[in-house]
Design an enzyme around this catalytic site. Sequence first.
Site, PDB file in Angstrom:
ATOM      1  N   LYS A 186     -10.818   9.626  -8.537  1.00  0.00           N
ATOM      2  CA  LYS A 186     -11.942  10.580  -8.468  1.00  0.00           C
ATOM      3  C   LYS A 186     -11.918  11.361  -9.777  1.00  0.00           C
ATOM      4  O   LYS A 186     -11.127  12.281  -9.951  1.00  0.00           O
ATOM      5  CB  LYS A 186     -11.745  11.515  -7.266  1.00  0.00           C
ATOM      6  CG  LYS A 186     -13.011  12.074  -6.654  1.00  0.00           C
ATOM      7  CD  LYS A 186     -13.819  12.952  -7.555  1.00  0.00           C
ATOM      8  CE  LYS A 186     -13.274  14.360  -7.662  1.00  0.00           C
ATOM      9  NZ  LYS A 186     -14.016  15.146  -8.702  1.00  0.00           N
ATOM     10  N   GLY A 239      -4.757  18.891 -12.510  1.00  0.00           N
ATOM     11  CA  GLY A 239      -5.813  19.890 -12.445  1.00  0.00           C
ATOM     12  C   GLY A 239      -5.203  21.275 -12.327  1.00  0.00           C
ATOM     13  O   GLY A 239      -4.040  21.485 -12.670  1.00  0.00           O
ATOM     14  N   SER A 240      -5.974  22.200 -11.801  1.00  0.00           N
ATOM     15  CA  SER A 240      -5.515  23.596 -11.768  1.00  0.00           C
ATOM     16  C   SER A 240      -4.497  23.807 -10.645  1.00  0.00           C
ATOM     17  O   SER A 240      -4.462  23.060  -9.660  1.00  0.00           O
ATOM     18  CB  SER A 240      -6.704  24.523 -11.572  1.00  0.00           C
ATOM     19  OG  SER A 240      -7.287  24.268 -10.314  1.00  0.00           O
ATOM     20  N   THR A 241      -3.715  24.843 -10.800  1.00  0.00           N
ATOM     21  CA  THR A 241      -2.689  25.150  -9.800  1.00  0.00           C
ATOM     22  C   THR A 241      -3.334  25.480  -8.460  1.00  0.00           C
ATOM     23  O   THR A 241      -2.855  25.048  -7.402  1.00  0.00           O
ATOM     24  CB  THR A 241      -1.802  26.297 -10.318  1.00  0.00           C
ATOM     25  OG1 THR A 241      -1.113  25.803 -11.482  1.00  0.00           O
ATOM     26  CG2 THR A 241      -0.780  26.743  -9.290  1.00  0.00           C
ATOM     27  N   GLY A 244      -4.330  22.359  -6.851  1.00  0.00           N
ATOM     28  CA  GLY A 244      -3.095  21.658  -6.481  1.00  0.00           C
ATOM     29  C   GLY A 244      -2.529  22.182  -5.163  1.00  0.00           C
ATOM     30  O   GLY A 244      -2.058  21.401  -4.323  1.00  0.00           O
ATOM     31  N   GLU A 261       0.353  17.569 -11.600  1.00  0.00           N
ATOM     32  CA  GLU A 261       0.411  18.057 -12.993  1.00  0.00           C
ATOM     33  C   GLU A 261      -0.574  19.208 -13.060  1.00  0.00           C
ATOM     34  O   GLU A 261      -1.786  18.987 -13.038  1.00  0.00           O
ATOM     35  CB  GLU A 261      -0.021  16.954 -13.968  1.00  0.00           C
ATOM     36  CG  GLU A 261       0.832  15.714 -13.969  1.00  0.00           C
ATOM     37  CD  GLU A 261       2.155  15.902 -14.664  1.00  0.00           C
ATOM     38  OE1 GLU A 261       2.390  16.985 -15.248  1.00  0.00           O
ATOM     39  OE2 GLU A 261       2.971  14.976 -14.620  1.00  0.00           O
ATOM     40  N   CYS A 295      -3.629  21.567 -21.014  1.00  0.00           N
ATOM     41  CA  CYS A 295      -2.723  22.205 -20.060  1.00  0.00           C
ATOM     42  C   CYS A 295      -1.500  22.777 -20.755  1.00  0.00           C
ATOM     43  O   CYS A 295      -0.930  23.762 -20.307  1.00  0.00           O
ATOM     44  CB  CYS A 295      -2.309  21.171 -19.018  1.00  0.00           C
ATOM     45  SG  CYS A 295      -1.706  19.649 -19.760  1.00  0.00           S
ATOM     46  N   GLU A 396      -4.058  31.474 -17.343  1.00  0.00           N
ATOM     47  CA  GLU A 396      -4.474  30.317 -18.135  1.00  0.00           C
ATOM     48  C   GLU A 396      -5.953  30.477 -18.500  1.00  0.00           C
ATOM     49  O   GLU A 396      -6.812  30.618 -17.632  1.00  0.00           O
ATOM     50  CB  GLU A 396      -4.281  29.036 -17.314  1.00  0.00           C
ATOM     51  CG  GLU A 396      -4.598  27.796 -18.110  1.00  0.00           C
ATOM     52  CD  GLU A 396      -4.385  26.517 -17.320  1.00  0.00           C
ATOM     53  OE1 GLU A 396      -4.792  26.447 -16.152  1.00  0.00           O
ATOM     54  OE2 GLU A 396      -3.810  25.572 -17.890  1.00  0.00           O
TER      55      GLU A 396
HETATM   56  P1  NAD Z   1      -9.686  21.581 -11.193  1.00  0.00           P
HETATM   57  O1  NAD Z   1      -8.453  21.813 -10.397  1.00  0.00           O
HETATM   58  O2  NAD Z   1     -10.850  22.468 -10.974  1.00  0.00           O
HETATM   59  O3  NAD Z   1     -10.256  20.109 -10.945  1.00  0.00           O
HETATM   60  C1  NAD Z   1      -9.446  18.984 -11.143  1.00  0.00           C
HETATM   61  C2  NAD Z   1      -9.958  17.861 -10.270  1.00  0.00           C
HETATM   62  O4  NAD Z   1      -9.794  18.238  -8.903  1.00  0.00           O
HETATM   63  C3  NAD Z   1     -11.443  17.550 -10.446  1.00  0.00           C
HETATM   64  O5  NAD Z   1     -11.645  16.164 -10.337  1.00  0.00           O
HETATM   65  C4  NAD Z   1     -12.077  18.260  -9.263  1.00  0.00           C
HETATM   66  O6  NAD Z   1     -13.299  17.702  -8.853  1.00  0.00           O
HETATM   67  C5  NAD Z   1     -11.011  18.067  -8.209  1.00  0.00           C
HETATM   68  N1  NAD Z   1     -11.059  19.036  -7.107  1.00  0.00           N
HETATM   69  C6  NAD Z   1     -11.549  20.300  -7.118  1.00  0.00           C
HETATM   70  N2  NAD Z   1     -11.412  20.856  -5.905  1.00  0.00           N
HETATM   71  C7  NAD Z   1     -10.825  19.931  -5.110  1.00  0.00           C
HETATM   72  C8  NAD Z   1     -10.410  19.916  -3.755  1.00  0.00           C
HETATM   73  N3  NAD Z   1     -10.597  20.959  -2.949  1.00  0.00           N
HETATM   74  N4  NAD Z   1      -9.815  18.809  -3.278  1.00  0.00           N
HETATM   75  C9  NAD Z   1      -9.602  17.745  -4.081  1.00  0.00           C
HETATM   76  N5  NAD Z   1      -9.981  17.688  -5.369  1.00  0.00           N
HETATM   77  C10 NAD Z   1     -10.590  18.771  -5.882  1.00  0.00           C
HETATM   78  O7  NAD Z   1      -9.231  21.537 -12.702  1.00  0.00           O
HETATM   79  P2  NAD Z   1     -10.166  21.432 -13.977  1.00  0.00           P
HETATM   80  O8  NAD Z   1     -10.817  22.760 -14.107  1.00  0.00           O
HETATM   81  O9  NAD Z   1     -10.996  20.201 -13.892  1.00  0.00           O
HETATM   82  O10 NAD Z   1      -9.097  21.200 -15.137  1.00  0.00           O
HETATM   83  C11 NAD Z   1      -8.413  22.227 -15.742  1.00  0.00           C
HETATM   84  C12 NAD Z   1      -7.054  22.425 -15.120  1.00  0.00           C
HETATM   85  O11 NAD Z   1      -6.304  21.221 -15.164  1.00  0.00           O
HETATM   86  C13 NAD Z   1      -6.233  23.442 -15.878  1.00  0.00           C
HETATM   87  O12 NAD Z   1      -5.581  24.286 -14.980  1.00  0.00           O
HETATM   88  C14 NAD Z   1      -5.234  22.585 -16.632  1.00  0.00           C
HETATM   89  O13 NAD Z   1      -4.051  23.238 -16.977  1.00  0.00           O
HETATM   90  C15 NAD Z   1      -5.001  21.490 -15.662  1.00  0.00           C
HETATM   91  N6  NAD Z   1      -4.451  20.312 -16.358  1.00  0.00           N
HETATM   92  C16 NAD Z   1      -3.127  20.020 -16.203  1.00  0.00           C
HETATM   93  C17 NAD Z   1      -2.569  18.939 -16.871  1.00  0.00           C
HETATM   94  C18 NAD Z   1      -1.096  18.593 -16.724  1.00  0.00           C
HETATM   95  O14 NAD Z   1      -0.716  17.480 -17.089  1.00  0.00           O
HETATM   96  N7  NAD Z   1      -0.266  19.475 -16.222  1.00  0.00           N
HETATM   97  C19 NAD Z   1      -3.358  18.155 -17.707  1.00  0.00           C
HETATM   98  C20 NAD Z   1      -4.692  18.488 -17.855  1.00  0.00           C
HETATM   99  C21 NAD Z   1      -5.232  19.575 -17.163  1.00  0.00           C
END
Ligand code: NAD
Length: 493
Positions: A186, A239-241, A244, A261, A295, A396
């Site tokens: 996704k 994605g975001s904490t 997560g 991650e 990130c 962040e």
């Molecule tokens: P996000 O958490 O908003 O979204 C990430 C993904 O999760 C997207 O595909 C989104 O559609 C999906 N998502 C959102 N809500 C969801 C839910 N309730 N259930 C399942 N999936 C859901 O993150 P973002 O804003 O797209 O990306 C930025 C974040 O990602 C930052 O916090 C960044 O630090 C983190 N990030 C971490 C790494 C790492 O390797 N640690 C790498 C890149 C980005």
Amino acid sequence: MTIVPIRQPIDGRHRPMFIGGLWVEAASGQTFETRNPATGEIIATVPRGGRQDIERAVAAARNAFVGPWSRFKPHERQKLLLRIADLFERHWEEICTSDTTDMGLPIARARGNANRVLGMLRYYAGMATALHGETIENSLPGDIVSFTRKEPVGVVGAIIPWNAPTAASIWKIGPALATGCTVVLKPSEEAPLTPLLIAELMAEAGVPDGVVNVVTGTGAEAGAPLAEHLGVDKIVFTGSTLTGQGIVRASAGNLKRVSLELGGKSPVIVCADADLERAVPVAAMSVFANSGQICIAGSRLFVARSIHDEFVERLSVYAASLRIGNGIDPETEIGPLISQRQLERVEGYLRAGSEEGARLVTGGTRLSQGALAAGNFIAPTVFAGVSDTMRIAREEIFGPVISALPFDTLDEAVRRANDTPYGLAAGVFTRDLATAHQLSRRLQAGSVWVNTYHAIDPAVPFGGYKMSGYGREGGGEHLGEYLSTKGVFIRID
Ligand code: NAD
């Protein structure tokens, strides 16, 4: 559902999604738009996938997992991964252009990721034939042979953010192909196009139907049903904490395995003996690369007080010299932020920095003159006079913003660097070997870089401490995330 050839049927600006080897629309028939963040132009519409589409994709992934894919021998999976790598190499310019137009990554930087992405695929190819259990001597009475088997976990749900669609997709799909798992990916709703291109190239390379599926859609409508799905054996999430944490809760229904991650607020410590010629550009680009949407951004810059003012001055000169613009221009060093929403979020932090008393040294504004007017551009920004409690030093930002914080002793720097809920990465600049070793031991982070930053290699594990997540990507541990270990006992007397 319509059957179409392997290459994506691009109808005007519309791209379907990929389930079970077919290019399909969402069950609801709904679509959403994706824009070029440098120009604001709508570049494509894609299906707005939802629960029913996730059901369909998980079923396709399960059928493939128990079906033809389960009969692929390790050397066949290896050959497939090598074919994918070769095909990616031939289509590399197309992949880079897709990332540039869909999420703004400067094309020069995208091109520069070739070795990393192709290297990942070839690393996983190598690992496909290196998976093995162990024969273990036991203390049981009688003659019983005991050993372990490594088995693929099954159907993997992969959820990725917008900021590195190519690398994130490969980091999720590569180990699945190496271990014999199947995937439902996704992508972020902000940047869905490159993952669709990747699915297309994988099909062209011979990945069997249903092994790799891509469902486009929002987090709430497509991500959440995938995370909850009882037919999914594991979720790999970047994605975001906050999201997560929701994924962990959603995983409880079938106690599926999860690796995460997540976000970061990484410290970079510049010691008084640092080589400033090297430290200034590397510390700057630790944040400004990808417009701060990384990130591992080293956004808390701790500088020894004796060199603080000189360092901040040189950093701001460097920041002001960066070429900002549409990433499709090969001269561009800094592209746009992904969306208007992200732009407003970063502008909020710029205001918070000034309101809480930080001193703006350079940047601090949206750039909207000339060709930049329609895009989401923010000037690379340096704040000095930042205290550890300010929001810009704790949260962040995911934008091109550095907070400079002076320190007096290394003990103090380490204590303050570790005073964060995150633990993704940390940087150190020093010429002293003992300091390099001591700080790399004491910093609570999944990656520590000394006199460099952003060094990521397919063979070296990457991941978080604390609230930056758990599980590792890269290295043997990464493959282990996609495998279950079975203990087997056979009585032979
Ligand atoms: P996000 O958490 O908003 O979204 C990430 C993904 O999760 C997207 O595909 C989104 O559609 C999906 N998502 C959102 N809500 C969801 C839910 N309730 N259930 C399942 N999936 C859901 O993150 P973002 O804003 O797209 O990306 C930025 C974040 O990602 C930052 O916090 C960044 O630090 C983190 N990030 C971490 C790494 C790492 O390797 N640690 C790498 C890149 C980005």
